[in-house]
Design a protein around this motif. Structure first.
Motif, PDB file in Angstrom:
ATOM      1  N   ALA A 193       0.838  -1.194   0.000  1.00  0.00           N
ATOM      2  CA  ALA A 193       0.000   0.000   0.000  1.00  0.00           C
ATOM      3  C   ALA A 193       0.870   1.240   0.000  1.00  0.00           C
ATOM      4  O   ALA A 193       1.818   1.349   0.763  1.00  0.00           O
ATOM      5  N   GLY A 194       0.548   2.157  -0.859  1.00  0.00           N
ATOM      6  CA  GLY A 194       1.329   3.383  -0.958  1.00  0.00           C
ATOM      7  C   GLY A 194       0.979   4.081  -2.244  1.00  0.00           C
ATOM      8  O   GLY A 194       0.068   3.676  -2.961  1.00  0.00           O
ATOM      9  N   LYS A 195       1.731   5.136  -2.531  1.00  0.00           N
ATOM     10  CA  LYS A 195       1.398   5.943  -3.691  1.00  0.00           C
ATOM     11  C   LYS A 195       1.481   5.134  -4.986  1.00  0.00           C
ATOM     12  O   LYS A 195       0.642   5.252  -5.867  1.00  0.00           O
ATOM     13  N   SER A 198      -1.457   2.810  -5.394  1.00  0.00           N
ATOM     14  CA  SER A 198      -2.664   3.586  -5.662  1.00  0.00           C
ATOM     15  C   SER A 198      -2.674   4.096  -7.095  1.00  0.00           C
ATOM     16  O   SER A 198      -3.697   4.086  -7.764  1.00  0.00           O
ATOM     17  N   LEU A 199      -1.508   4.522  -7.573  1.00  0.00           N
ATOM     18  CA  LEU A 199      -1.406   5.026  -8.941  1.00  0.00           C
ATOM     19  C   LEU A 199      -1.698   3.927  -9.946  1.00  0.00           C
ATOM     20  O   LEU A 199      -2.380   4.138 -10.946  1.00  0.00           O
ATOM     21  N   LYS A 200      -1.172   2.745  -9.674  1.00  0.00           N
ATOM     22  CA  LYS A 200      -1.325   1.648 -10.626  1.00  0.00           C
ATOM     23  C   LYS A 200      -2.617   0.870 -10.415  1.00  0.00           C
ATOM     24  O   LYS A 200      -2.906  -0.072 -11.149  1.00  0.00           O
ATOM     25  N   GLY A 201      -3.365   1.221  -9.380  1.00  0.00           N
ATOM     26  CA  GLY A 201      -4.632   0.545  -9.139  1.00  0.00           C
ATOM     27  C   GLY A 201      -4.484  -0.914  -8.777  1.00  0.00           C
ATOM     28  O   GLY A 201      -5.293  -1.743  -9.181  1.00  0.00           O
ATOM     29  N   LEU A 202      -3.438  -1.227  -8.020  1.00  0.00           N
ATOM     30  CA  LEU A 202      -3.212  -2.627  -7.651  1.00  0.00           C
ATOM     31  C   LEU A 202      -3.734  -2.906  -6.241  1.00  0.00           C
ATOM     32  O   LEU A 202      -3.580  -2.066  -5.347  1.00  0.00           O
ATOM     33  N   PRO A 203      -4.322  -4.090  -6.027  1.00  0.00           N
ATOM     34  CA  PRO A 203      -4.730  -4.442  -4.673  1.00  0.00           C
ATOM     35  C   PRO A 203      -3.489  -4.521  -3.786  1.00  0.00           C
ATOM     36  O   PRO A 203      -2.478  -5.112  -4.172  1.00  0.00           O
ATOM     37  N   ASP A 270       5.767  -0.616 -15.252  1.00  0.00           N
ATOM     38  CA  ASP A 270       4.518  -0.862 -15.961  1.00  0.00           C
ATOM     39  C   ASP A 270       4.101  -2.321 -15.818  1.00  0.00           C
ATOM     40  O   ASP A 270       4.082  -3.071 -16.783  1.00  0.00           O
ATOM     41  N   TYR A 271       3.799  -2.708 -14.615  1.00  0.00           N
ATOM     42  CA  TYR A 271       3.221  -4.028 -14.341  1.00  0.00           C
ATOM     43  C   TYR A 271       4.131  -5.179 -14.769  1.00  0.00           C
ATOM     44  O   TYR A 271       3.686  -6.149 -15.379  1.00  0.00           O
ATOM     45  N   GLU A 319      -2.051  -8.637 -11.243  1.00  0.00           N
ATOM     46  CA  GLU A 319      -2.683  -9.193 -10.041  1.00  0.00           C
ATOM     47  C   GLU A 319      -3.010 -10.673 -10.189  1.00  0.00           C
ATOM     48  O   GLU A 319      -3.182 -11.369  -9.199  1.00  0.00           O
ATOM     49  N   GLU A 320      -3.071 -11.168 -11.425  1.00  0.00           N
ATOM     50  CA  GLU A 320      -3.354 -12.593 -11.635  1.00  0.00           C
ATOM     51  C   GLU A 320      -2.081 -13.422 -11.747  1.00  0.00           C
ATOM     52  O   GLU A 320      -2.111 -14.642 -11.618  1.00  0.00           O
TER      53      GLU A 320
END
Lengths: 424, 320
Positions: A193-195, A198-203, A270-271, A319-320
């Motif tokens: 959890a952090g900026k 939040s920016l990347k929309g990841l759980p 980038d993920y 995330e998968e």
């Protein structure tokens, strides 16, 4: 076997926390002395001033046997280890079919001994099927050679189950390895959890979840008196709890993974799924705090957390995608980044890579003392290279260091006095 | 030309000038769309595939209409029901599609970053129509166009975004876009629906709605995405409406001429009172839908220009 006399080596002594030019005599697979004349029959090897250190004892390596041999076999893991200067693999039990019975343990022990050029020792599951309900046959498993018990990254959520397993393990003098993480908070998380998350929309999971998991485990250690090792401490928040437990005299040690020492959350970029590890990569502040804890000795052990994953399990949305990175072959050069950055010196590094894990898991090695097995790594700490993941000997190539500039190459690895990799 | 990107994956990589280039072109398409003869030919001969891994009626229809008005051959694939169920991976789906030589690929996917991943594997221009809780760039662009037309400018405005920020890609794209254009952004919602460290984005965070709306020029309501909730983020719908639903009383805190926006679909009585949504003096919700088509036409037009230019260069390279 012909005795070997390694001369003109920069000896890295993690016990005396010293280094200096010296020589090592190897006879009958053991370190016979660190000085003196060359016996007549011995083969003399001039190390040319390169570093000679106790071989790495990598505490927490996943091999794909049984069940996922296409990801990593004992053979490929052993070859990668030899090339990386790892002389003992401490294998994890979180395989597709968990190593939770003496029969399975005997099978993997036999397979490992046949296939691997380096030593492989095994941890066993703490609960059956790693399901967190019933303890495994800890006594039989110890008799069959288990060096520690862990459910890997699957946290035993039921404290009553864990307390009983720990109490029983205490009676056996067994080492329990925990994964400090609150299972509720960390469920489904792919990032810290952090900026960035939040920016990347990841759980994401708060770094506090690690401290909560550790505090719980430490309370149970205090209650049961078990020998306990936390597999990965990766956040600044968890360190004071660890320091308190050690100061209170609990039989507690902690490890961390090379990826949490060398990388931070922004490396995901980038993920990039090769950077997805468990626990997720942390903030730079956490990384720095973890490095400092290794230098000070608060964190005892640095390991690769080698987790082979095939391309298919990584070619998915972040995330998968599966978590984990291979590390046997990159552990040393990545750790040398910390040395080159001035964060710690070579003896302290090898204290965390070799000496402490050998001691904690009750294994010979990790030292240059006479009488110890001649498990050694000869390396050039400065040699530069650019890593190409397809040159790795692991069957899986999921390294976050692909294309990275690194410094430090293994020139030779010796296990029990035999050269298993390179040409000294 | 200012807009040089190959794909539109998010607002994050765009420069302010690129954003304005899209909006300026979109203005021209607004005019076109209001004519009886709505045909353009910017996408003539090109194939556009809409691939929605998540159910959507409005966005998919908007993209389809935008493509058709500009002369593209448009195909809709609702992947939610097809091969994905048979175990095909996203990458295989992408490679299969790539072999059909599309020129524009419009993708919505439930996982953050999935559209980025797909864009690495195909040769055409990719437009993100929403990925997980990451970004929904065309929504932010259409919101920006709506604001600019209503307020006459797109800077130094106070914009309040209310509701489920944590699960909202619309919120992320809007925060990025409106921030790049130097507006003052306020986020309003219960702390359970705020992403971690959101204040680091240069926004102000309020959990009291009246306080957050004070002096706002724009009130942007978000859908309370019940389908994304694991449960337990808010105690109940009625408590949520009581504290964070937009009604006439709460709207009084905003400026008198504040506009009300909603990306749709609305939950009347959950996050917005029906009479506010239908108030033609305050609500620009219908205008947002109209701007959506124009903005998507502009985006696809610009990407198609870049695609044609790139292919031209490649062809020239082969000749030379």
């Amino acid at each position: 076997m012909t005795p070997l006399h390694l001369v003109n080596a920069r000896l890295i002594d993690p016990e005396g926390l010293a280094e200096g030019i010296g020589e090592i005599l190897i006879d009958d697979g053991r370190i016979a002395g660190v000085g003196g004349a060359t016996p007549k029959a011995a083969r003399v090897i001039d190390c040319g001033g390169l570093c000679l250190a106790p071989g790495i004892v990598d505490a927490g390596v996943k091999v794909g046997e049984p069940g996922e041999r296409h990801k990593e076999s004992f053979r490929s893991a052993g070859l990668a280890a030899a090339a990386g200067g790892v002389t003992t693999i401490v294998a994890r039990p979180d395989t597709a079919q968990p190593i939770d019975s003496p029969e399975t343990l005997e099978f993997v022990t036999r397979r490992a001994a046949e296939a691997s050029p380096v030593r492989i020792r095994h941890m066993a599951a703490l609960t059956r099927g790693r399901e967190g309900r019933e303890m495994t046959e800890l006594g039989f498993l110890m008799d069959a050679g288990a060096v520690a018990f862990t459910d890997g990254d699957r946290v035993v959520a039921d404290t009553r189950v864990l307390a009983r397993a720990m109490t029983y393990a205490r009676g056996l003098g067994a080492l329990v390895v925990g994964h400090p993480q609150d299972p509720g908070l960390s469920a489904g998380a792919a990032a810290t959890a952090g900026k960035f998350a939040s920016l990347k929309g990841l759980p994401s999971v708060s770094p506090m979840a690690e401290r909560m998991g550790l505090e719980r485990d430490l309370a149970l250690v205090e209650m049961t008196g078990v020998r306990y090792h936390a597999d990965q401490i990766t956040t600044a928040l968890a360190l004071p709890a660890l320091a308190r437990a050690k100061a209170a005299g609990l039989d507690v040690t902690a490890g961390t993974s090379i990826h949490h020492l060398a990388l931070n959350e922004f490396d995901v970029g980038d993920y990039r799924t090769f950077f997805k590890v468990k626990p997720p990569l942390r903030s730079e502040d956490d990384r720095v705090a973890t490095v400092e804890a290794v230098a000070s000795g608060l964190i005892d052990i640095v390991c690769s957390m080698h987790t082979p994953q095939d391309e298919e399990s990584k070619r998915l949305p972040f995330e998968e995608a599966a978590a984990g990175a291979v590390g046997l072959q990159t552990l040393l050069p990545a750790a040398l980044r910390l040395v080159h950055a001035g964060a710690l010196d070579l003896p302290r590094l090898f204290r965390a890579l070799s000496l402490n894990p050998a001691r904690r898991f009750g294994l010979p090695g990790g030292t240059l003392a006479p009488g110890a097995p001649a498990d050694l790594v000869l390396f050039d700490p400065d040699a530069p290279f650019v890593l190409d993941r397809f040159t790795l000997l692991s069957k899986s190539k999921n390294t976050p260091f692909d294309g990275a500039r690194m410094q430090g190459r293994v020139r030779a690895t010796l296990v029990g006095g035999r050269i298993v990799h390179g040409e000294p | 030309m200012t807009f040089r990107a190959k794909h539109l994956l998010g607002i994050e990589p765009l420069a302010p000038a690129e954003i304005l280039a899209v909006l300026d072109l979109a203005e021209r398409y607004v005019a076109l769309n209001r004519r009886t003869e709505k045909r353009g030919d910017a996408l003539a001969g090109l194939t556009q595939i809409n691939m929605f891994f998540e159910a959507s009626t409005r966005t998919q229809a908007s993209f389809e209409l935008a493509g058709k008005r500009l002369g593209a051959d448009v195909m809709n694939m609702s992947v939610a029901q097809s091969s994905v169920k048979k175990g095909e991976t996203l990458i295989d789906t992408a490679l299969t599609l790539n072999a059909m030589h599309p020129d524009l690929l419009v993708v919505r996917h439930p996982a953050s970053g999935a559209v980025d991943l797909l864009a690495q594997k195909v040769e055409c221009a990719v437009i993100n129509a929403g990925d997980g809780r990451h970004e929904h760039p065309t929504q932010a662009l259409l919101d920006a166009l709506t604001i600019r037309r209503a307020k006459g400018r797109l800077q130094r405005l106070t914009i309040a975004i209310c509701g489920d920020i944590a699960h909202s890609r619309v919120a992320r794209s809007n925060i990025l876009l409106l921030g790049k254009l130097e507006n003052r952004i306020r986020l309003i919602g219960p702390p359970t629906l705020m992403p971690a460290r959101i204040a680091d984005f240069g926004v102000e965070v309020f959990d009291d709605m009246a306080e957050g709306l004070r002096g706002a020029d724009v009130v942007m309501m978000l859908r309370l995405q019940r389908e994304r909730m694991d449960g337990g983020f808010v105690p109940s719908e009625r408590e949520y409406f009581h504290r964070y639903g937009l009604d006439a009383e709460k709207l009084k805190a905003a400026k008198e001429d504040a506009i009300v926006m909603h990306p749709g679909p609305m939950n009347r009585g959950v996050e917005i009172d029906g009479t506010i949504a239908d108030d033609i003096n305050r609500s620009v919700i219908q205008e947002q839908v109209e701007m959506g088509v124009a903005v998507r036409m502009a985006v696809m037009d610009l990407l198609a220009r870049n695609l044609r230019a790139e292919r031209g260069r490649q062809a020239a390279g082969v000749m030379a």
